[in-house]
Write an enzyme that holds these catalytic residues in place. Structure first.
Site, PDB file in Angstrom:
ATOM      1  N   LYS A  33     105.780  40.017  17.047  1.00  0.00           N
ATOM      2  CA  LYS A  33     105.529  38.817  16.274  1.00  0.00           C
ATOM      3  C   LYS A  33     104.951  39.130  14.895  1.00  0.00           C
ATOM      4  CE  LYS A  33     101.708  37.248  17.295  1.00  0.00           C
ATOM      5  NZ  LYS A  33     100.398  36.630  17.313  1.00  0.00           N
ATOM      6  N   THR A  34     103.952  40.008  14.860  1.00  0.00           N
ATOM      7  CA  THR A  34     103.327  40.335  13.586  1.00  0.00           C
ATOM      8  C   THR A  34     104.322  41.012  12.660  1.00  0.00           C
ATOM      9  OG1 THR A  34     101.320  40.685  14.840  1.00  0.00           O
ATOM     10  CG2 THR A  34     101.281  41.359  12.544  1.00  0.00           C
ATOM     11  N   ASP A 225     100.471  31.576  12.023  1.00  0.00           N
ATOM     12  CA  ASP A 225     100.502  32.444  13.192  1.00  0.00           C
ATOM     13  C   ASP A 225      99.810  31.740  14.361  1.00  0.00           C
ATOM     14  OD1 ASP A 225     100.876  34.667  14.701  1.00  0.00           O
ATOM     15  OD2 ASP A 225      99.206  35.810  13.855  1.00  0.00           O
ATOM     16  N   GLU A 226     100.158  32.094  15.565  1.00  0.00           N
ATOM     17  CA  GLU A 226      99.500  31.562  16.778  1.00  0.00           C
ATOM     18  C   GLU A 226      99.448  30.033  16.768  1.00  0.00           C
ATOM     19  OE1 GLU A 226      98.746  33.624  19.092  1.00  0.00           O
ATOM     20  OE2 GLU A 226      97.737  35.419  18.343  1.00  0.00           O
ATOM     21  N   GLN A 256     101.059  31.458  25.802  1.00  0.00           N
ATOM     22  CA  GLN A 256      99.767  32.091  25.551  1.00  0.00           C
ATOM     23  C   GLN A 256      98.751  31.120  24.973  1.00  0.00           C
ATOM     24  OE1 GLN A 256      99.826  36.235  24.057  1.00  0.00           O
ATOM     25  NE2 GLN A 256     102.037  35.953  23.951  1.00  0.00           N
ATOM     26  N   ARG A 615      98.806  42.238  28.535  1.00  0.00           N
ATOM     27  CA  ARG A 615      98.112  43.186  27.650  1.00  0.00           C
ATOM     28  C   ARG A 615      98.479  44.612  28.006  1.00  0.00           C
ATOM     29  NH1 ARG A 615      98.278  40.563  24.050  1.00  0.00           N
ATOM     30  NH2 ARG A 615      99.385  39.198  25.470  1.00  0.00           N
TER      31      ARG A 615
END
Length: 785
Positions: A33-34, A225-226, A256, A615
């Site tokens: 994503k980043t 973002d997010e 998430q 994670r």
DNA sequence: GGCCGGGGCATTTTT
DNA sequence: TGCCCCGGCC
């Protein structure tokens, strides 16, 4: 730079290249994503956008910094530094300072952190003579925060029938008044809390159309973002900025979304189409982080959620080991079990300590793991304690800085008016407060002119108050002449803080000295950095802005040290670890007992576990304890429902959860593992003690092909569900070699019997926690064999 | 002003 | 059980 698109897969590339209209990028866990965000920004720059035309919003300073670093590497630092990139709070703070006069604030307004605002709420509750058992400050704070995030001002709150009714039902009809007073007091103090930064931005955009238009014109492209974590206030700000040009790209993962308790609204992302018609959706579904087994296990869990955007996260990585489920008798044993696993995996597979993370639902769980890791000499670091800027001595010093910038700051004034002691006690402070309330002025106004407000104190006190006032004024005068660092130095010396902290060399004071030193170093670094960037004189207010929005995650000095990481699942979002232990998978803990009243809450808990599992890169272990000390009482804990949600094909289960021979056979035949750990069945937990019953060297248990040797008698005993036996009180009933199960220490073998009567003792070699002496009279255990 | 002990209490917390 | 807060006491 021209080749950077080659680093992207097909869907990533499509998401980067589509810039004609609004777009939503659903980015599965570990899907890069980043990378998409940074490349998209680079691509926009390449396509002719000026850096200052791009607004990129994140939730954490860390995410902002990381992205800035990565973009700098692609387009260079000077271009990157001209992007509007930062957290919601820091970006809109900047805008609010520029236009503060339009909303009735001075530009040097203070930012109250959560503890400042809680203290103020506490004060107000006291002043209103309300019962703080009923009106719990933390609860009131949460209610006010939720109201602000929903853009409900005190006036609107009082007018909302459903809110007022709810408060009456919960027997707290005066919340609306607390909120109103809180609001006014913040205004008098020239202070905004975190929620205000967003709320006032909305007010500014609503009431000053020219400002909104100005910024929506500047920000020709908006990225967020997010997005699943945005609350209504944030969602609306973004919309106000992007609704005309529609050049917006939001990235997120509904799976998430774990911050609804802070007002995050998952429907912001689920219903994005409504706000941005024609919004194009891209899905990043390839997970580059985890093994196929981990991805499959996580998918099988999250599938159970009803409310979600359909997607198929997959991995092309190695198959990897099954997700191991471990069962412990007690919380205590769980700690040792995990500690043993970590030492073992480290030795067997050559991992470093920093390859491990222990993730838990609540901070309270960390203690037991600290203890177990310490006993086994495993280095660890815990995230989520007090941040540097929340330490008392730092807050005290910062309070002086705050008073120097904005003397009306009520919370800062209360902190330092008598620190270091200058004889202005609680009574005087209370009177100042009452006097200020009476005249509807700030505390500082009373302090500066106590006679005018008829402050009812004697001359001696009056004089002490004047000394304090003069002190602060001298700092304010110096502020015009000195840069932030020199000013801070003067403040620390002349306020008496220096003398206080350096008065002796007690351990507490030594640590305070270090912290003071660190604060000053940080300030100096801040000043020289800004000066390098061309700012002639750096003011304290800039430093304060940064400090008030900083969190502990921002300065972790130990990043490179080889230590096991421990943190809450919430804190782990966005991070990755080679090996992850998610612990405490029990009903009423994970899912939390407080989040079981609705399916919506259960789904959020499930997403939380999804975040935890995803994670992990190589190995993921889930553990639960059958009994746990809760509120001082040993409590029986059933395993979490989420364990049953997951497809057993991807799990390696303990026998108590239906792990059986058949399945192990399947495992042997069908799965190939890169490392031995995948073979470790759940009940196989070894002590490090070399002479532990029957189990010579634990490493020798796993032969080269990764196969287990047959079970020993002891292990057979363990994997059977032990039948309940009555508690033994007679020494004659016991013998050396008996296997017992202790309530707290788990299973072990009696190696020693001594004493008689009330002094009768047994020595037990526990499989996980080592050897213990138990006094027969008190010990709670059952004999298994 | 600081220290001690009793009572109440006990999620998660990007800013 | 253990922490935090408050009140009382020195």
């Amino acid at each position: 730079m021209e080749n950077f698109l080659e680093d992207l897969n097909k869907s990533q590339r499509e998401a980067v290249l589509y810039n004609e209209g609004p777009s939503l990028v659903i980015a599965g866990a570990g899907s890069g994503k980043t990378r998409v965000l940074t490349y998209k920004i680079a691509y926009l720059l390449q396509s002719g956008y000026a850096p200052y035309n791009i607004l990129a919003l994140t939730f954490t300073n860390k995410a902002a910094r990381e992205m800035k670093d990565r973009i700098s590497r692609i387009v260079g630092a000077d271009i990157a530094s001209r992007l509007w990139m930062g957290t919601f709070h820091s970006i809109f703070l900047r805008i609010l300072r520029a236009y503060s006069d339009r909303i009735g604030f001075a530009s040097d307004f203070t930012i109250y952190d959560s503890s400042d605002s809680r203290n103020l709420i506490k004060t107000i509750i006291k002043e209103m003579a309300l019962d703080d058992k009923l009106y719990k400050p933390a609860t009131i704070q949460a209610i006010i925060s939720n109201a602000k995030n929903a853009l409900i001002t005190p006036g609107a709150y009082a007018a909302r029938k459903e809110l007022i009714d709810a408060d009456i039902r919960s027997k707290k009809p005066l919340i609306k008044d607390i909120y109103k007073t809180y609001w006014n007091r913040c205004a008098l103090a020239g202070a905004m809390d975190f929620d205000d930064l967003l709320l006032y931005t909305n007010i500014l955009f609503r009431d000053q159309p020219d400002v909104r238009e100005h910024y929506s014109h500047i920000f020709r492209f908006v990225l967020v973002d997010e997005y699943q974590d945005t609350n209504f206030a944030q969602h609306l700000i973004v919309h106000q900025l992007a609704k005309e040009h529609n050049h917006i790209c939001v990235v997120g993962d509904d799976a998430q979304s774990i911050y609804s308790f802070r007002g995050a609204n998952i429907s912001n992302i689920l219903n994005l189409q409504t706000d941005y018609p024609g919004c194009k959706t891209f899905k990043l579904e390839q997970n580059y982080r985890s093994t196929r087994m981990i991805v499959a296990a996580a998918n099988s869990l999250i599938e159970k959620n009803k409310e979600q955007i359909p997607k198929h996260v997959f991995s092309d990585n190695d198959e990897g080991s099954r997700v191991t489920v471990l069962s412990a008798y007690s919380d205590f044993e769980e700690g040792y079990m995990i500690a043993n696993h970590i030492s073992e995996m480290r030795v067997i597979s050559g991992f470093s300590y920093s390859d491990f993370a222990i993730l838990y639902r609540t901070n309270a769980q960390s203690r037991i793991f600290e203890e177990a890791l310490r006993k086994k000499n495993i280095p660890y670091k815990i995230y989520g304690g007090l941040s540097f800027y929340q330490r008392k001595e730092i807050k005290d010093i910062v309070a002086y800085f705050r008073m120097t910038v904005n003397p009306h700051d009520e919370e800062a004034l209360k902190r330092i008016i008598n620190y270091p002691s200058r004889g202005i006690g609680d009574t005087t402070v209370r009177k100042i407060g009452e006097c200020a309330t009476l005249h509807n002025v700030s505390l500082w106004q009373v302090v500066s002119d106590p006679i005018a407000y008829a402050l009812p104190v004697n001359n001696g006190t009056l004089n002490k108050v004047k000394v304090f006032k003069d002190l602060i004024e001298s700092f304010r005068e110096a502020a015009g002449e000195k840069n932030a660092f020199d000013l801070a130095e003067q403040i620390v010396k002349q306020s008496g803080i220096f003398a206080d902290i350096f008065s002796d060399r007690t351990p507490e004071n030594l640590s305070r000295q270090e912290n003071l030193q660190e604060l000053m170093n940080g300030l100096q670094e801040f000043c020289s950095l800004r000066e390098e960037e061309g700012n002639e004189s750096v003011s304290l207010i800039d430093f304060l802005s940064e400090v008030s929005l900083a969190t502990d995650q921002d300065n972790d000095k130990e990043e490179n040290s080889d230590k096991v990481t421990m943190m809450t699942v919430h804190a782990s979002k966005g991070l990755e670890f080679t090996n992850v232990f998610v612990v405490g998978l029990e009903e009423d803990l994970f899912p939390s007992a407080m989040c079981k009243s609705s399916e919506r809450e259960i789904e959020e808990e499930r997403r939380l576990l999804y975040v935890a599992i995803t994670r992990a890169e190589k190995n993921c272990v889930l553990s639960y304890a059958c009994t746990r000390y809760r509120n001082g009482q040993p409590t029986a804990m059933p395993p979490s429902r989420f364990l049953k949600d997951m497809d057993t094909r991807y799990l390696s289960l303990p026998s108590s959860l239906g792990g059986d021979k058949e399945k192990e056979k399947y495992e042997e035949d069908h799965l190939s593992f890169g490392n031995a750990f995948g073979r470790v069945r759940s009940r196989r937990v070894w002590s490090d003690e070399p002479d532990f019953a029957n189990s010579k060297n634990r490493i020798s248990r796993i032969n080269n092909s990764g196969h287990y040797k047959p079970l020993t008698r002891l292990e057979q005993a363990i994997s059977k569900e032990p039948e309940v036996t009555s508690t033994i009180k007679q020494i004659g009933d016991l013998q050396i070699g008996s296997i017992i199960r202790h309530e707290r220490f788990g299973q072990g073998r009696i190696v020693e019997i001594s004493g008689a009567g009330d002094n009768a003792k047994i020595g037990v070699e526990f499989e996980n926690v080592g050897k213990k002496q138990l006094l027969l009279k008190f010990a709670k255990f059952t004999v298994i064999k």
